[in-house]
Design a protein around this motif. Structure first.
Motif, PDB file in Angstrom:
ATOM      1  N   PHE A   1       0.699  -1.260  -0.219  1.00 14.77           N
ATOM      2  CA  PHE A   1      -0.055  -0.001  -0.404  1.00 14.77           C
ATOM      3  C   PHE A   1       0.946   1.393  -0.105  1.00 14.77           C
ATOM      4  O   PHE A   1       0.429   1.886  -0.679  1.00 14.77           O
ATOM      5  CB  PHE A   1      -0.726   0.062   1.091  1.00 14.77           C
ATOM      6  N   ALA A   2       1.816   1.327   0.922  1.00 12.94           N
ATOM      7  CA  ALA A   2       3.505   2.549   0.071  1.00 12.94           C
ATOM      8  C   ALA A   2       3.595   2.370  -1.104  1.00 12.94           C
ATOM      9  O   ALA A   2       4.025   3.758  -1.064  1.00 12.94           O
ATOM     10  CB  ALA A   2       4.175   2.559   1.095  1.00 12.94           C
ATOM     11  N   LEU A   3       3.559   1.243  -1.077  1.00 16.07           N
ATOM     12  CA  LEU A   3       4.068   2.101  -3.232  1.00 16.07           C
ATOM     13  C   LEU A   3       2.745   2.621  -4.067  1.00 16.07           C
ATOM     14  O   LEU A   3       3.222   3.181  -4.648  1.00 16.07           O
ATOM     15  CB  LEU A   3       4.216   0.361  -3.693  1.00 16.07           C
ATOM     16  N   HIS A   4       1.423   1.934  -3.015  1.00 17.59           N
ATOM     17  CA  HIS A   4       0.560   2.602  -4.228  1.00 17.59           C
ATOM     18  C   HIS A   4       0.607   3.825  -3.964  1.00 17.59           C
ATOM     19  O   HIS A   4      -0.177   4.734  -4.895  1.00 17.59           O
ATOM     20  CB  HIS A   4      -0.650   1.658  -4.108  1.00 17.59           C
ATOM     21  N   GLN A   5       0.472   4.444  -2.576  1.00 15.92           N
ATOM     22  CA  GLN A   5       0.863   5.398  -2.219  1.00 15.92           C
ATOM     23  C   GLN A   5       2.053   6.917  -2.799  1.00 15.92           C
ATOM     24  O   GLN A   5       1.792   7.591  -3.381  1.00 15.92           O
ATOM     25  CB  GLN A   5       0.782   6.252  -0.810  1.00 15.92           C
ATOM     26  N   ARG A   6       2.746   5.839  -3.121  1.00 15.83           N
ATOM     27  CA  ARG A   6       4.100   6.759  -3.926  1.00 15.83           C
ATOM     28  C   ARG A   6       3.944   7.036  -5.214  1.00 15.83           C
ATOM     29  O   ARG A   6       3.931   8.644  -5.673  1.00 15.83           O
ATOM     30  CB  ARG A   6       5.162   5.462  -3.442  1.00 15.83           C
ATOM     31  N   GLU A   7       3.367   6.171  -5.902  1.00 15.75           N
ATOM     32  CA  GLU A   7       2.695   5.947  -7.054  1.00 15.75           C
ATOM     33  C   GLU A   7       1.519   7.601  -7.024  1.00 15.75           C
ATOM     34  O   GLU A   7       1.732   8.185  -8.214  1.00 15.75           O
ATOM     35  CB  GLU A   7       2.844   4.674  -7.340  1.00 15.75           C
ATOM     36  N   MET A   8      -0.066   7.510  -6.301  1.00 12.57           N
ATOM     37  CA  MET A   8      -0.689   7.779  -6.566  1.00 12.57           C
ATOM     38  C   MET A   8       0.200   9.699  -6.007  1.00 12.57           C
ATOM     39  O   MET A   8      -0.805  11.087  -7.013  1.00 12.57           O
ATOM     40  CB  MET A   8      -1.650   8.166  -5.133  1.00 12.57           C
ATOM     41  N   ILE A   9       1.031  10.332  -4.982  1.00 13.67           N
ATOM     42  CA  ILE A   9       1.889  11.225  -4.575  1.00 13.67           C
ATOM     43  C   ILE A   9       3.054  11.741  -5.983  1.00 13.67           C
ATOM     44  O   ILE A   9       2.628  13.268  -6.263  1.00 13.67           O
ATOM     45  CB  ILE A   9       2.683  11.206  -3.576  1.00 13.67           C
ATOM     46  N   ALA A  10       3.284  11.156  -6.875  1.00 14.54           N
ATOM     47  CA  ALA A  10       4.157  11.690  -7.869  1.00 14.54           C
ATOM     48  C   ALA A  10       3.452  11.475  -8.719  1.00 14.54           C
ATOM     49  O   ALA A  10       3.510  12.904 -10.080  1.00 14.54           O
ATOM     50  CB  ALA A  10       5.513  10.043  -8.304  1.00 14.54           C
ATOM     51  N   GLU A  11       1.971  11.244  -8.781  1.00 10.89           N
ATOM     52  CA  GLU A  11       0.991  11.242 -10.070  1.00 10.89           C
ATOM     53  C   GLU A  11      -0.046  12.841 -10.132  1.00 10.89           C
ATOM     54  O   GLU A  11       0.209  13.734 -10.208  1.00 10.89           O
ATOM     55  CB  GLU A  11      -0.111  10.426 -10.034  1.00 10.89           C
TER      56      GLU A  11
ATOM     57  N   ARG B   1      -4.096  10.355 -22.207  1.00 11.03           N
ATOM     58  CA  ARG B   1      -2.618  10.672 -23.001  1.00 11.03           C
ATOM     59  C   ARG B   1      -1.820  10.623 -21.813  1.00 11.03           C
ATOM     60  O   ARG B   1       0.021  10.710 -21.782  1.00 11.03           O
ATOM     61  CB  ARG B   1      -2.404  12.417 -23.149  1.00 11.03           C
ATOM     62  N   ARG B   2      -2.295  10.209 -20.185  1.00  9.17           N
ATOM     63  CA  ARG B   2      -0.883  10.538 -18.949  1.00  9.17           C
ATOM     64  C   ARG B   2      -1.373   8.079 -18.674  1.00  9.17           C
ATOM     65  O   ARG B   2      -1.939   7.817 -18.835  1.00  9.17           O
ATOM     66  CB  ARG B   2      -1.431  10.613 -18.346  1.00  9.17           C
ATOM     67  N   GLU B   3      -0.066   7.838 -18.490  1.00  4.83           N
ATOM     68  CA  GLU B   3       0.161   6.645 -18.168  1.00  4.83           C
ATOM     69  C   GLU B   3      -0.061   6.278 -17.028  1.00  4.83           C
ATOM     70  O   GLU B   3       0.132   7.345 -15.668  1.00  4.83           O
ATOM     71  CB  GLU B   3       1.676   5.998 -18.745  1.00  4.83           C
ATOM     72  N   PRO B   4      -0.804   5.129 -16.507  1.00  5.30           N
ATOM     73  CA  PRO B   4      -1.291   4.228 -17.304  1.00  5.30           C
ATOM     74  C   PRO B   4      -2.504   4.767 -18.572  1.00  5.30           C
ATOM     75  O   PRO B   4      -3.329   5.157 -17.097  1.00  5.30           O
ATOM     76  CB  PRO B   4      -1.357   3.058 -15.895  1.00  5.30           C
ATOM     77  N   VAL B   5      -2.436   4.599 -19.035  1.00 10.71           N
ATOM     78  CA  VAL B   5      -3.421   4.437 -20.695  1.00 10.71           C
ATOM     79  C   VAL B   5      -5.055   3.534 -20.414  1.00 10.71           C
ATOM     80  O   VAL B   5      -4.089   2.164 -20.385  1.00 10.71           O
ATOM     81  CB  VAL B   5      -3.409   4.488 -21.777  1.00 10.71           C
TER      82      VAL B   5
ATOM     83  N   GLU C   1       2.858  14.991 -10.852  1.00  9.67           N
ATOM     84  CA  GLU C   1       3.344  15.408 -12.129  1.00  9.67           C
ATOM     85  C   GLU C   1       2.092  15.786 -12.227  1.00  9.67           C
ATOM     86  O   GLU C   1       2.140  17.080 -13.404  1.00  9.67           O
ATOM     87  CB  GLU C   1       3.126  13.899 -12.953  1.00  9.67           C
ATOM     88  N   MET C   2       0.832  16.119 -12.252  1.00  7.79           N
ATOM     89  CA  MET C   2       0.073  17.221 -12.130  1.00  7.79           C
ATOM     90  C   MET C   2       0.103  18.649 -12.217  1.00  7.79           C
ATOM     91  O   MET C   2       0.040  19.832 -12.951  1.00  7.79           O
ATOM     92  CB  MET C   2      -1.505  16.684 -12.216  1.00  7.79           C
ATOM     93  N   GLN C   3       0.618  18.548 -11.087  1.00  9.05           N
ATOM     94  CA  GLN C   3       0.729  19.868 -10.630  1.00  9.05           C
ATOM     95  C   GLN C   3       1.602  20.616 -11.516  1.00  9.05           C
ATOM     96  O   GLN C   3       2.166  21.948 -11.092  1.00  9.05           O
ATOM     97  CB  GLN C   3       0.889  19.738  -9.556  1.00  9.05           C
ATOM     98  N   ARG C   4       3.009  19.484 -11.957  1.00 10.61           N
ATOM     99  CA  ARG C   4       4.200  20.718 -12.363  1.00 10.61           C
ATOM    100  C   ARG C   4       3.787  20.780 -14.033  1.00 10.61           C
ATOM    101  O   ARG C   4       3.830  21.662 -14.673  1.00 10.61           O
ATOM    102  CB  ARG C   4       5.791  19.758 -12.871  1.00 10.61           C
ATOM    103  N   ASN C   5       2.430  20.102 -14.456  1.00 11.57           N
ATOM    104  CA  ASN C   5       1.710  20.372 -16.018  1.00 11.57           C
ATOM    105  C   ASN C   5       0.257  21.320 -15.631  1.00 11.57           C
ATOM    106  O   ASN C   5       0.340  19.605 -16.000  1.00 11.57           O
ATOM    107  CB  ASN C   5       2.842  19.168 -16.652  1.00 11.57           C
ATOM    108  N   PRO C   6      -0.128  21.681 -15.272  1.00 12.47           N
ATOM    109  CA  PRO C   6      -1.730  21.692 -14.801  1.00 12.47           C
ATOM    110  C   PRO C   6      -2.002  21.610 -16.213  1.00 12.47           C
ATOM    111  O   PRO C   6      -3.007  21.751 -16.257  1.00 12.47           O
ATOM    112  CB  PRO C   6      -1.134  23.333 -13.887  1.00 12.47           C
ATOM    113  N   VAL C   7      -1.886  22.688 -17.601  1.00 12.44           N
ATOM    114  CA  VAL C   7      -2.431  22.476 -18.369  1.00 12.44           C
ATOM    115  C   VAL C   7      -2.445  21.602 -19.415  1.00 12.44           C
ATOM    116  O   VAL C   7      -3.568  20.999 -19.463  1.00 12.44           O
ATOM    117  CB  VAL C   7      -1.909  23.455 -19.707  1.00 12.44           C
TER     118      VAL C   7
END
Length: 166
Positions: free
Chosen positions: A30-40, A110-114, A43-49
């Motif tokens: 579940f910690a892996l799942h959590q890290r994936e969600m946080i990274a996503e 457009r964003r993986e996982p598609v 990424e969305m905050q880095r490229n909001p458009v």
């Protein structure tokens, strides 16, 4: 698409309840799942458009599917697909039966996982579904066709899985 995707939560809970994995393994996964969600989210905050455009696309597609098939049938299909072993988009679909999760959240273009829903053919007691997942480049994406039948408890179960289009 990421190769080492951990199993979806419902699978983890089932493995824990049957004693296949320990509490520590459950928490680590579940910690892996959590890290994936946080990274996503980062990424969305880095490229909001790009995130906004993706959201518009998936909301439009979700509305189209809702007009054609309603929301209940696709959610039932997604719930059954989430139970398929070795199906990478299960990580996106595991909570499809939770009505409080917005319908558009299950799609990615457009964003993986598609994950794209190509077609649904309803035959009454059975349904044929074609999906595409993996790479945003459609030439590299994986396409599969599933046949689902209503079984015990009036729930769909996958009875046939075929790589490629129908």
């Amino acid at each position: 698409m990421k190769v080492n995707v951990p199993p979806p939560p419902q699978t983890l809970f089932r493995q824990f309840e049957t004693g296949e994995i320990s509490r520590a393994q459950l928490q680590a996964t579940f910690a892996l799942h959590q890290r994936e969600m946080i990274a996503e989210i980062e990424e969305m905050q880095r490229n909001p458009v790009a995130a906004y455009i993706e959201e518009l696309l998936i909301k439009r597609e979700a509305a189209k599917i809702r007009r054609q098939h309603g929301e209940g049938l696709p959610r039932e299909i997604f719930t059954a697909l989430a139970e398929v072993p070795d199906f990478p988009p299960a990580i996106l679909l595991w909570n499809a039966d939770h009505r409080d999760v917005p319908f558009h959240c299950f799609f990615r273009f457009r964003r993986e996982p598609v994950f794209r829903l190509i077609s649904i053919r309803n035959h009454g007691i059975s349904v044929t579904v074609e999906v595409e997942y993996g790479s945003p480049d459609r030439k590299l994406a994986t396409r599969e066709t599933f046949t689902l039948h209503r079984g015990v408890g009036n729930r769909f179960t996958v009875t046939r899985r075929k790589m490629g289009s129908a």
